[in-house]
Scaffold this active site. Sequence first.
Site, PDB file in Angstrom:
ATOM      1  N   TRP A 130       0.997  -1.513  -0.186  1.00  0.00           N
ATOM      2  CA  TRP A 130      -0.137   0.066  -0.327  1.00  0.00           C
ATOM      3  C   TRP A 130       0.980   1.533  -0.031  1.00  0.00           C
ATOM      4  CZ3 TRP A 130      -2.353   2.805   5.160  1.00  0.00           C
ATOM      5  CH2 TRP A 130      -3.269   3.991   4.514  1.00  0.00           C
ATOM      6  N   ASP A 211      -1.108  -5.945   8.948  1.00  0.00           N
ATOM      7  CA  ASP A 211      -1.724  -5.119   8.916  1.00  0.00           C
ATOM      8  C   ASP A 211      -3.255  -5.610   8.132  1.00  0.00           C
ATOM      9  OD1 ASP A 211      -3.590  -2.862   8.113  1.00  0.00           O
ATOM     10  OD2 ASP A 211      -1.162  -2.188   6.289  1.00  0.00           O
ATOM     11  N   LYS A 246     -13.531   0.237   6.954  1.00  0.00           N
ATOM     12  CA  LYS A 246     -13.710  -0.892   5.456  1.00  0.00           C
ATOM     13  C   LYS A 246     -15.291  -1.551   5.824  1.00  0.00           C
ATOM     14  CE  LYS A 246     -10.311   1.056   3.394  1.00  0.00           C
ATOM     15  NZ  LYS A 246      -9.571   1.646   2.557  1.00  0.00           N
TER      16      LYS A 246
HETATM   17  C1  LIG Z   1      -3.532  -1.836   3.371  1.00  0.00           C
HETATM   18  C2  LIG Z   1      -4.108  -0.478   4.033  1.00  0.00           C
HETATM   19  N1  LIG Z   1      -3.753  -0.501   5.256  1.00  0.00           N
HETATM   20  C3  LIG Z   1      -4.517   0.902   5.856  1.00  0.00           C
HETATM   21  C4  LIG Z   1      -5.222   1.279   5.900  1.00  0.00           C
HETATM   22  C5  LIG Z   1      -5.578   2.398   6.695  1.00  0.00           C
HETATM   23  O1  LIG Z   1      -6.681   2.786   6.408  1.00  0.00           O
HETATM   24  P1  LIG Z   1      -8.039   3.703   7.310  1.00  0.00           P
HETATM   25  O2  LIG Z   1      -6.793   4.639   7.941  1.00  0.00           O
HETATM   26  O3  LIG Z   1      -8.760   4.270   6.362  1.00  0.00           O
HETATM   27  O4  LIG Z   1      -8.255   3.010   8.262  1.00  0.00           O
HETATM   28  C6  LIG Z   1      -5.337   0.912   4.118  1.00  0.00           C
HETATM   29  C7  LIG Z   1      -7.010   1.958   3.970  1.00  0.00           C
HETATM   30  O5  LIG Z   1      -7.186   2.317   2.489  1.00  0.00           O
HETATM   31  C8  LIG Z   1      -5.514  -0.057   3.017  1.00  0.00           C
HETATM   32  O6  LIG Z   1      -5.607  -0.362   2.059  1.00  0.00           O
END
Ligand SMILES: Cc1ncc(COP(=O)(O)O)c(C=O)c1O
Length: 396
Positions: A130, A211, A246
């Site tokens: 990511w 993660d 999500k």
């Molecule tokens: C792999 C991954 N980790 C962590 C996140 C963090 O998400 P958030 O900070 O929106 O909860 C995302 C969001 O797209 C993600 O794709």
Amino acid sequence: MFESFEKLPDDPILGLTVAYNNDPSPNKIDLGAGVYKTEDGNTPIFEAVKKAEAIRLETETTKSYTPISGYPDFCERVQPLILGDGHAAIGEGRTCAAATPGGSGSLRLAGELINSWKPGTSLWVSSPTWGNHTPLLGQAGLNIKEYPYYDRDGHGILFERMLETLSGLGPEDVVLLHGCCHNPTGADLTPEQWQDVAGIASERGFVPLVDFAYQGLGDGLAQDARGVRIMAGNVPELLVSYSCSKNFGLYRDRIGALVAVTGSRSAAEAALSHMKVNARRLYSVPPAHGAVLVATILADTGLRESWEEELDGMCRRINDLRALFADTMKKKGSPLDFDFIKSEKGMFSFLGLEKEKVRRLRDEYSIYFVDNSRINVAGINPGNVDYLTDSILAVL
Ligand SMILES: Cc1ncc(COP(=O)(O)O)c(C=O)c1O
């Protein structure tokens, strides 16, 4: 100060949403940001969330600060959601959790925690990973390194090469793994592969940081947790960075958690104290709204059932859309085989198109996705799949 600033470019992914919103084309398709969407392009609020919000409105008596580690009921209930009910480590008091501002907040807190242990620790991320992992964790002071993961041409995991790299690591290293629905590739480890990685982790002594941002969107809540649970059962120490953005649809309410599985009750207490000191200097206290909603849903049988059912529907729909896309490409005689999309998981997959083709799709066909050809499958629907596949075939 401000006179010296040059305007910076938009975030490559969130900037796409802006460009999409400004595009007047009636055929435009948004396959950019990682947000779930229904057929009419809406990102819905879960029924259970709406009901939990109504309960909160009625019952909330204070807006005073929560503890630095967040709303306690959330911290307690998120652990069995991740590790499974009755997990030995929870029973033995060897775990701890802090609520964080989203999954991003938990990753950054993990980074700060690791860096306060040993500044400049090597953190190994998958190639690719990511796009925000490196900025979030690198800025915490960690030394970001990559292990081989995805074969862009063969559309599969380079597992042997991944193991080879991990076998060379030691107790000074931390390895970031995607719990499920790997972002950006959609290619997940099988339970057997998780077992192998857990074996190497305990043999070599590196600490896994999982993660876990998409639980429930790949195969189901329990199935998606298989990897993290295998890890928790086989390694002495583990960090899990969790996001409720999500799977509870709480994107803008910013709620996630950092969970540690340690070797003893006293180690868990010490780990939590370090999380709190790091959180205090990062953001002081995390937001409570999403935490209260998640805790309310997890505690109430009816709300939980409703949430699980809705999440399950989203998960099935994503998998159906994967099949719809791959089958439509095949039916239309695509020179490239897209069947790999069917076996990948979650919202993302790489189409495997060159940047120049991705740009043509954006500029000439108003189809928006990231330059590396990562698509958000949830942006496909029966109403746009013909236009989408025809356009891709036109640029292939
Ligand atoms: C792999 C991954 N980790 C962590 C996140 C963090 O998400 P958030 O900070 O929106 O909860 C995302 C969001 O797209 C993600 O794709």
